[in-house]
Design an enzyme around this catalytic site. Structure first.
Site, PDB file in Angstrom:
ATOM      1  CB  SER A   1      -0.720   0.042   1.118  1.00  9.46           C
ATOM      2  OG  SER A   1      -0.304  -0.102   2.360  1.00  9.46           O
TER       3      SER A   1
ATOM      4  CG  ASP B   1      -3.665   4.322   8.522  1.00  7.65           C
ATOM      5  OD1 ASP B   1      -2.584   5.088   8.722  1.00  7.65           O
ATOM      6  OD2 ASP B   1      -3.796   3.947   7.480  1.00  7.65           O
TER       7      ASP B   1
ATOM      8  CG  HIS C   1      -1.523   3.664   4.743  1.00  9.65           C
ATOM      9  ND1 HIS C   1      -2.848   3.039   5.250  1.00  9.65           N
ATOM     10  CD2 HIS C   1      -1.010   2.590   3.946  1.00  9.65           C
ATOM     11  CE1 HIS C   1      -3.004   1.812   4.895  1.00  9.65           C
ATOM     12  NE2 HIS C   1      -1.900   1.466   4.247  1.00  9.65           N
TER      13      HIS C   1
END
Length: 320
Positions: free
Chosen positions: A50, A250, A253
């Site tokens: 990601s 979060d 990221h």
């Protein structure tokens, strides 16, 4: 008298020939310039999970991207992207929009990397980005023969059809391997095999690799994976440490600005090191008929137009 008339007729004939040939010579010079000024396609593979695909500016709660594109990530006609249809198009954020299709994509390091490269080496030519990253993937899913690896190789080989060569692999992965101790402990072995398999399948045993050491992880074994990344010692491998770069809410990221910083760090690292050459008795990398990997090619094109003009002038004077 007869000789003078003959000379006059020859002069007139040569003048007419020069006048009639001049447009063709001009066209020849222009076409020569166009052909030789075609830019060399410098291809970079973007693979991993990601944070390579890019989640900068993505709201994880609403699964929406804020659409903010920093100046360092803006489109540039000299930066191309291989889309999901295996076609070269002008690159723009999000680079992985049609690749990592099950997730919301935002800003990643790729555009900042490419813009920085062109800023530092304006004569480099075209930069071709091949997005391959898929969020949430374990390194075991990138093994040779599995779906992600096979798809990546298909895309890379398609990118070479139009000419150019693979300059480097940009690799940012490992967050998913921090969940289980068994995965974290086997990461070093799997990582080395992945790099070796990719180089072998591209017939480029010393392909430059830019690896990112984790800034975060999904589980408790971040340091085990980071140690494996930092201790992996291969020729033409450079590791850029993302630890300390800002993370989103979060805690997993990178933020948009962190992705910009990472992309520029990777670009500077790529530009600063000189890849180790192959021994003379070894096999050179295959680039589908294009010149071997090189950092830029602008210098070879600087003199093409002056040479063409000189040729045109000499021929014209000869005919006159």
């Amino acid at each position: 008298m007869g000789e003078r008339c003959g000379e006059s007729r020859i002069f007139k004939f040569n003048s007419m020939m020069a006048s009639s040939l001049l447009p063709f010579l001009i066209v020849f010079a222009i076409q020569s310039w166009r052909v030789t000024s075609q830019q060399y396609n410098n291809i970079f593979i973007l693979a991993g999970q990601s944070n390579m695909a890019g989640r900068g500016g993505v709201n994880e709660t609403t699964a929406t991207w804020d659409g903010v594109v920093p100046p360092q990530c803006r489109p540039n006609p000299s930066i191309l992207r291989l889309n999901s249809q295996l076609e070269w198009v002008e690159a723009q954020e999000p680079l992985h929009a049609d690749i990592d299709v099950t997730k919301t994509n935002g800003v990643g390091p790729g555009m900042a990397f490419a813009n920085r490269i062109l800023e530092k080496r304006p004569g480099m030519g075209l930069v071709g980005l091949v997005p391959c990253a898929i969020g949430g993937t374990n390194i075991s899913e990138w093994e040779r023969g599995k779906v992600l690896y096979t798809r990546m190789m298909k895309r890379v080989k398609a990118s070479l059809q139009g000419g150019g060569g693979v300059e480097a692999l940009l690799w940012y992965q490992g967050e998913s391997d921090t969940l289980l101790l068994s995965d974290a402990k086997s990461y070093r072995r799997r990582l080395r095999k992945f790099f070796s398999d990719l180089r072998a399948d591209l017939n480029s045993p010393l392909l430059p690799i830019l690896q990112v050491a984790l800034a975060s992880g999904e589980g408790p074994y971040i340091e085990v994976v980071r140690e494996a990344q930092l201790d992996t010692d291969l020729l033409n491998l450079r590791t850029v440490d993302a630890k300390g770069l800002p993370l989103g809410p979060d805690g997993l990221h990178l933020t948009t600005q962190a992705q910009v910083s990472l992309g520029q760090m990777m670009a500077d690292t790529f530009l600063q090191f000189v890849p180790t050459s192959l021994p003379k008795n070894n096999v050179l990398p295959i680039h589908n008929g294009a010149p071997p990997t090189r950092p830029y090619n602008g210098a070879s094109q600087i003199y093409v137009l002056p040479i063409s003009i000189t040729f045109l002038t000499i021929v014209s004077l000869t005919l006159l």
